[in-house]
Design an enzyme around this catalytic site. Structure first.
Site, mmCIF file in Angstrom:
data_model
loop_
_atom_site.group_PDB
_atom_site.id
_atom_site.type_symbol
_atom_site.label_atom_id
_atom_site.label_comp_id
_atom_site.label_asym_id
_atom_site.label_seq_id
_atom_site.Cartn_x
_atom_site.Cartn_y
_atom_site.Cartn_z
ATOM 1 N N ASP A 152 0.852 -1.189 0.000
ATOM 2 C CA ASP A 152 0.000 0.000 0.000
ATOM 3 C C ASP A 152 0.893 1.246 0.000
ATOM 4 O OD1 ASP A 152 -1.656 2.140 0.689
ATOM 5 O OD2 ASP A 152 -2.800 0.962 2.138
ATOM 6 N N ILE A 153 0.710 2.103 -0.961
ATOM 7 C CA ILE A 153 1.602 3.266 -1.078
ATOM 8 C C ILE A 153 1.468 4.221 0.106
ATOM 9 C CG2 ILE A 153 0.083 4.785 -2.439
ATOM 10 C CD1 ILE A 153 2.783 5.221 -4.171
ATOM 11 N N ASN A 182 -6.735 12.970 -10.164
ATOM 12 C CA ASN A 182 -7.417 13.486 -11.371
ATOM 13 C C ASN A 182 -7.231 14.990 -11.378
ATOM 14 O OD1 ASN A 182 -9.782 14.826 -10.043
ATOM 15 N ND2 ASN A 182 -10.125 12.722 -9.355
ATOM 16 N N VAL A 227 -5.880 4.900 -5.402
ATOM 17 C CA VAL A 227 -4.756 5.469 -4.651
ATOM 18 C C VAL A 227 -5.149 6.827 -4.067
ATOM 19 C CG1 VAL A 227 -2.419 6.389 -4.869
ATOM 20 C CG2 VAL A 227 -3.035 4.320 -6.100
ATOM 21 N N ASP A 228 -5.781 7.631 -4.878
ATOM 22 C CA ASP A 228 -6.194 8.985 -4.496
ATOM 23 C C ASP A 228 -7.081 8.944 -3.241
ATOM 24 O OD1 ASP A 228 -6.398 11.694 -4.824
ATOM 25 O OD2 ASP A 228 -7.769 11.629 -6.531
ATOM 26 N N THR A 249 -3.357 2.635 -14.225
ATOM 27 C CA THR A 249 -3.721 1.224 -14.466
ATOM 28 C C THR A 249 -4.991 0.775 -13.748
ATOM 29 O OG1 THR A 249 -2.362 0.437 -12.623
ATOM 30 C CG2 THR A 249 -1.303 0.566 -14.794
ATOM 31 N N GLY A 250 -5.627 1.696 -13.023
ATOM 32 C CA GLY A 250 -6.860 1.323 -12.324
ATOM 33 C C GLY A 250 -8.069 1.887 -13.047
ATOM 34 N N VAL A 251 -8.643 2.916 -12.467
ATOM 35 C CA VAL A 251 -9.829 3.570 -13.046
ATOM 36 C C VAL A 251 -9.563 4.009 -14.495
ATOM 37 C CG1 VAL A 251 -11.332 5.604 -12.811
ATOM 38 C CG2 VAL A 251 -10.648 4.329 -10.780
HETATM 39 N N1 AR6 Z 1 -1.389 1.521 -2.960
HETATM 40 C C1 AR6 Z 1 -0.790 1.142 -4.129
HETATM 41 N N2 AR6 Z 1 -1.465 0.917 -5.271
HETATM 42 C C2 AR6 Z 1 -2.813 1.070 -5.220
HETATM 43 C C3 AR6 Z 1 -3.515 1.463 -4.050
HETATM 44 C C4 AR6 Z 1 -2.741 1.690 -2.876
HETATM 45 N N3 AR6 Z 1 -3.302 2.073 -1.733
HETATM 46 N N4 AR6 Z 1 -4.851 1.542 -4.354
HETATM 47 C C5 AR6 Z 1 -4.983 1.204 -5.655
HETATM 48 N N5 AR6 Z 1 -3.765 0.901 -6.173
HETATM 49 P P1 AR6 Z 1 -6.083 4.151 -9.605
HETATM 50 P P2 AR6 Z 1 -5.678 5.660 -12.112
HETATM 51 C C6 AR6 Z 1 -3.405 0.529 -7.560
HETATM 52 O O1 AR6 Z 1 -7.470 3.800 -10.013
HETATM 53 O O2 AR6 Z 1 -5.907 4.447 -12.944
HETATM 54 C C7 AR6 Z 1 -9.072 7.963 -8.929
HETATM 55 O O3 AR6 Z 1 -10.442 7.991 -8.701
HETATM 56 C C8 AR6 Z 1 -4.510 0.036 -8.459
HETATM 57 O O4 AR6 Z 1 -4.686 -1.363 -8.280
HETATM 58 O O5 AR6 Z 1 -5.850 4.572 -8.202
HETATM 59 O O6 AR6 Z 1 -4.513 6.551 -12.458
HETATM 60 C C9 AR6 Z 1 -8.493 9.340 -9.213
HETATM 61 O O7 AR6 Z 1 -9.156 10.355 -8.495
HETATM 62 C C10 AR6 Z 1 -3.965 0.378 -9.843
HETATM 63 O O8 AR6 Z 1 -3.057 -0.637 -10.303
HETATM 64 O O9 AR6 Z 1 -5.475 5.334 -10.534
HETATM 65 C C11 AR6 Z 1 -8.695 9.470 -10.690
HETATM 66 O O10 AR6 Z 1 -10.004 9.916 -10.994
HETATM 67 C C12 AR6 Z 1 -3.130 1.647 -9.610
HETATM 68 O O11 AR6 Z 1 -2.961 1.725 -8.197
HETATM 69 C C13 AR6 Z 1 -8.504 8.071 -11.201
HETATM 70 O O12 AR6 Z 1 -8.823 7.211 -10.102
HETATM 71 C C14 AR6 Z 1 -3.775 2.921 -10.128
HETATM 72 O O13 AR6 Z 1 -5.176 2.881 -9.937
HETATM 73 C C15 AR6 Z 1 -7.082 7.787 -11.602
HETATM 74 O O14 AR6 Z 1 -7.012 6.493 -12.153
#
Ligand code: AR6
Length: 171
Positions: free
Chosen positions: A9-10, A23, A32-33, A122-124
């Site tokens: 977890d970051i 965002n 993460v945000d 890589t998430g949302v």
């Molecule tokens: N620690 C490390 N990695 C994580 C954690 C954590 N606590 N939580 C999720 N991940 P994302 P994006 C991974 O969706 O794709 C938000 O709503 C996750 O599995 O956090 O850049 C923002 O406000 C994935 O591999 O970021 C934006 O609207 C990676 O972190 C939007 O999402 C990134 O997933 C940004 O989307």
């Protein structure tokens, strides 16, 4: 520069700066945000609002980065960057690369020596993990910076494996 991989977890990383996959509103979200704002407390959001009021009236553009302090988190700073949404029809990899480059530039301004990155986009934002890992590793290796440690913090085993492969492939 040393590049390390961690599965975890970051928000728990004890480094000078952690990078937030934000965002452009800088006002929070999921992934993460959400975790950073939830665990870091309200001071981070207050500073984000100040950044919006002072510098980024229209929001932080995709590919750019801006810093706040880290509230209750063990890191000293949060560097917020906005990844591109993945597109099947348009190559946005320069923007994803820019997130890592600009975050390291801001880290240099802060005199941060250790920086933890998540797998931005890589998430949302749906960027395929293998490709995102290649872009992330290549960009930090190619960027001239005073940062001595880059730590990629991957949430699950598949993400960790993708980054491990990307590091091996670009050695
Ligand atoms: N620690 C490390 N990695 C994580 C954690 C954590 N606590 N939580 C999720 N991940 P994302 P994006 C991974 O969706 O794709 C938000 O709503 C996750 O599995 O956090 O850049 C923002 O406000 C994935 O591999 O970021 C934006 O609207 C990676 O972190 C939007 O999402 C990134 O997933 C940004 O989307």
């Amino acid at each position: 520069m040393d590049i390390h991989l961690v599965q975890g977890d970051i928000t728990e990383q004890r480094v000078d700066a952690i990078v937030n996959a934000a965002n452009s509103s800088l006002l929070g979200g999921g992934g993460v945000d959400g975790a950073i704002h939830r665990k870091g407390g309200p001071d981070i959001l207050a500073e984000c609002r100040q950044l919006r009021a002072s510098t980024y009236g229209k929001g932080l553009p995709t590919g750019q980065a801006a810093a706040t302090t880290a509230g209750r988190l063990p890191a000293r700073w949060v560097i917020h960057t906005v990844g591109p949404v993945h597109s099947a029809t348009e190559d946005r990899s320069d923007l994803l690369s820019s997130c890592f480059r600009e975050s390291l530039r801001v880290a240099d301004e802060l005199k941060a020596r250790s920086v933890a990155f998540p797998a931005v986009s890589t998430g949302v934002y749906h960027w395929p993990m293998d490709d995102a890992a290649r872009i992330a590793v290549r960009t930090v290796r190619e960027t001239s910076t005073s940062v001595r440690e880059v730590r990629f913090v991957l949430f699950d085993a598949d993400a960790y494996a993708a980054f491990e492969q990307a590091i091996g492939a670009s050695d």
